[in-house]
Design a protein around this motif. Structure first.
Motif, PDB file in Angstrom:
ATOM      1  N   ARG A  32       0.872  -1.172   0.000  1.00  0.00           N
ATOM      2  CA  ARG A  32       0.000   0.000   0.000  1.00  0.00           C
ATOM      3  C   ARG A  32       0.909   1.220   0.000  1.00  0.00           C
ATOM      4  O   ARG A  32       1.781   1.343   0.866  1.00  0.00           O
ATOM      5  N   LEU A  33       0.726   2.097  -0.965  1.00  0.00           N
ATOM      6  CA  LEU A  33       1.592   3.254  -1.141  1.00  0.00           C
ATOM      7  C   LEU A  33       0.823   4.554  -0.944  1.00  0.00           C
ATOM      8  O   LEU A  33      -0.343   4.650  -1.313  1.00  0.00           O
ATOM      9  N   THR A  34       1.493   5.540  -0.385  1.00  0.00           N
ATOM     10  CA  THR A  34       1.001   6.916  -0.405  1.00  0.00           C
ATOM     11  C   THR A  34       2.101   7.751  -1.032  1.00  0.00           C
ATOM     12  O   THR A  34       3.290   7.450  -0.872  1.00  0.00           O
ATOM     13  N   TRP A  35       1.720   8.802  -1.777  1.00  0.00           N
ATOM     14  CA  TRP A  35       2.705   9.626  -2.467  1.00  0.00           C
ATOM     15  C   TRP A  35       2.173  11.030  -2.667  1.00  0.00           C
ATOM     16  O   TRP A  35       0.994  11.292  -2.457  1.00  0.00           O
ATOM     17  N   VAL A  36       3.054  11.905  -3.107  1.00  0.00           N
ATOM     18  CA  VAL A  36       2.700  13.286  -3.404  1.00  0.00           C
ATOM     19  C   VAL A  36       2.249  13.332  -4.867  1.00  0.00           C
ATOM     20  O   VAL A  36       3.023  12.994  -5.769  1.00  0.00           O
ATOM     21  N   ARG A  37       1.016  13.747  -5.071  1.00  0.00           N
ATOM     22  CA  ARG A  37       0.460  13.810  -6.428  1.00  0.00           C
ATOM     23  C   ARG A  37       1.266  14.774  -7.284  1.00  0.00           C
ATOM     24  O   ARG A  37       1.619  15.861  -6.841  1.00  0.00           O
ATOM     25  N   GLY A  38       1.575  14.348  -8.480  1.00  0.00           N
ATOM     26  CA  GLY A  38       2.324  15.174  -9.413  1.00  0.00           C
ATOM     27  C   GLY A  38       3.834  15.071  -9.282  1.00  0.00           C
ATOM     28  O   GLY A  38       4.567  15.552 -10.132  1.00  0.00           O
TER      29      GLY A  38
END
Length: 79
Positions: A32-38
């Protein structure tokens, strides 16, 4: 599926621009990943993992259905 694999994937992910958190379930082979959009390039991350012979795809998109180990986890969970 081992601690070394989890460690390596976490390190590769942390080096990616825009990477947030990663949670890896070694038993199911899912992350499961979270990231900064763009800022985060998922394709580049997948390509980097592929260089280490890790395959990336949507959860539960295994050709031919669930793997034997996934089926075993479900059976043990029912017990």
């Amino acid at each position: 599926s081992c601690v070394g694999c989890v460690w390596l994937i976490e390190k590769i992910y942390a080096r990616q621009p825009g990477a947030g958190r990663i949670e890896i379930n070694a038993q199911t082979g899912q992350a499961r990943l979270t990231w900064v959009r763009g800022e985060f390039d998922a394709a580049a991350f997948a390509t980097e993992l592929h260089r280490f012979n890790y395959l990336v795809g949507p959860a539960n998109a295994v050709a031919g259905g669930p793997s034997e180990s996934q089926q075993l986890i479900r059976r043990v969970g029912l017990c």
